[in-house]
Motif scaffolding. Structure first.
Motif, PDB file in Angstrom:
ATOM      1  N   LEU A   1      -6.512   3.751   7.156  1.00 18.18           N
ATOM      2  CA  LEU A   1      -6.001   2.426   6.837  1.00 18.18           C
ATOM      3  C   LEU A   1      -6.005   1.532   8.072  1.00 18.18           C
ATOM      4  O   LEU A   1      -6.320   0.353   7.986  1.00 18.18           O
TER       5      LEU A   1
ATOM      6  N   SER B   1      -5.401   9.719   8.966  1.00 18.44           N
ATOM      7  CA  SER B   1      -5.379   9.416   7.547  1.00 18.44           C
ATOM      8  C   SER B   1      -5.910  10.628   6.800  1.00 18.44           C
ATOM      9  O   SER B   1      -6.619  11.457   7.353  1.00 18.44           O
TER      10      SER B   1
ATOM     11  N   ALA C   1       1.598  -0.820  10.925  1.00 22.10           N
ATOM     12  CA  ALA C   1       0.588   0.031  10.280  1.00 22.10           C
ATOM     13  C   ALA C   1      -0.638   0.186  11.165  1.00 22.10           C
ATOM     14  O   ALA C   1      -1.167   1.278  11.306  1.00 22.10           O
TER      15      ALA C   1
ATOM     16  N   VAL D   1       0.863  -1.185   0.000  1.00 24.65           N
ATOM     17  CA  VAL D   1       0.000   0.000   0.000  1.00 24.65           C
ATOM     18  C   VAL D   1       0.895   1.229   0.000  1.00 24.65           C
ATOM     19  O   VAL D   1       1.859   1.304   0.772  1.00 24.65           O
TER      20      VAL D   1
ATOM     21  N   HIS E   1      -1.119   3.989  12.622  1.00 28.58           N
ATOM     22  CA  HIS E   1      -2.259   4.759  12.143  1.00 28.58           C
ATOM     23  C   HIS E   1      -3.246   5.109  13.249  1.00 28.58           C
ATOM     24  O   HIS E   1      -4.049   6.000  13.078  1.00 28.58           O
TER      25      HIS E   1
ATOM     26  N   VAL F   1       3.266  -1.154   4.111  1.00 29.47           N
ATOM     27  CA  VAL F   1       2.737   0.173   3.806  1.00 29.47           C
ATOM     28  C   VAL F   1       3.911   1.124   3.631  1.00 29.47           C
ATOM     29  O   VAL F   1       4.769   1.225   4.514  1.00 29.47           O
ATOM     30  N   HIS F   2       3.936   1.792   2.486  1.00 28.57           N
ATOM     31  CA  HIS F   2       4.904   2.857   2.242  1.00 28.57           C
ATOM     32  C   HIS F   2       4.105   4.147   2.239  1.00 28.57           C
ATOM     33  O   HIS F   2       3.179   4.303   1.443  1.00 28.57           O
ATOM     34  N   ALA F   3       4.448   5.045   3.152  1.00 30.36           N
ATOM     35  CA  ALA F   3       3.681   6.282   3.285  1.00 30.36           C
ATOM     36  C   ALA F   3       4.622   7.474   3.301  1.00 30.36           C
ATOM     37  O   ALA F   3       5.786   7.363   3.699  1.00 30.36           O
TER      38      ALA F   3
ATOM     39  N   THR G   1       8.019   3.242   6.223  1.00 31.22           N
ATOM     40  CA  THR G   1       7.722   1.904   5.734  1.00 31.22           C
ATOM     41  C   THR G   1       7.284   1.095   6.939  1.00 31.22           C
ATOM     42  O   THR G   1       8.014   1.009   7.929  1.00 31.22           O
TER      43      THR G   1
ATOM     44  N   GLU H   1       0.567   5.374   0.340  1.00 25.52           N
ATOM     45  CA  GLU H   1      -0.429   6.370   0.699  1.00 25.52           C
ATOM     46  C   GLU H   1       0.161   7.595   1.365  1.00 25.52           C
ATOM     47  O   GLU H   1       1.327   7.628   1.729  1.00 25.52           O
TER      48      GLU H   1
END
Length: 159
Positions: A97, A91, A82, A60, A86, A116-118, A76, A62
């Motif tokens: 997420l 978000s 995640a 993912v 979160h 998850v890469h954000a 990451t 985001e």
């Protein structure tokens, strides 16, 4: 195991920095194996769950709002990270997420592997341009997502 690898760029390209997920998916085209599923989602949980159904690995990408904000900072996160990360952040979507992951867990719909890469964002107001800080982070964000995809494919094709 299906070996299916799915990359989901979460966000809305019409809301400034929130478009980073879809931008990263576009940047991945031609950089990952052809059988990688590249998709964009607005973050609605039902659509996310449908997109990763049957996948062995989900990546993912985001936008992430944090306090204090460090626009362009990359994160990451594993599935466990995640969910925890979160909870303490906001978000850019109505249903975060972390909430979606909790729902997937309750419904036994979590993929076996999820990363998850954000990128931390500055501006999610209406508009189509990424801020300079987020636009500058796009190459590194895309590299991280591409590396996750390559690792997943290597795992899936290991003897």
């Amino acid at each position: 195991m299906s070996g299916r690898v799915v990359v989901i760029g979460v966000g809305n390209p019409l809301r400034g920095d929130d478009g980073i997920g879809p931008a990263a998916v576009e940047a991945l085209r031609g950089r990952v194996p052809a059988d990688t599923v590249l998709a964009v989602s607005d973050g609605e949980p039902g659509r996310l769950l449908d997109l990763w159904r049957g996948a062995d690995t989900v990546v993912v990408v985001e936008a992430l709002r944090t306090r204090p904000a460090r626009p362009g900072a990359l994160h990451t996160l594993t599935l466990a990270e995640a969910v925890g990360h979160h909870r303490g952040t906001a978000s850019t979507h109505g249903f975060g997420l972390g909430d979606c992951l909790a729902l997937a867990e309750a419904l036994d719909l979590l993929p076996p592997r999820l990363v998850v890469h954000a990128v931390e964002v500055a501006d999610v107001e209406l508009g189509t341009r990424l801020s300079e800080a987020v636009r500058s982070a796009l190459p590194a964000l895309t590299d991280r997502a591409a590396a996750s995809v390559r690792r997943a494919h290597a795992r899936n094709h290991a003897p």
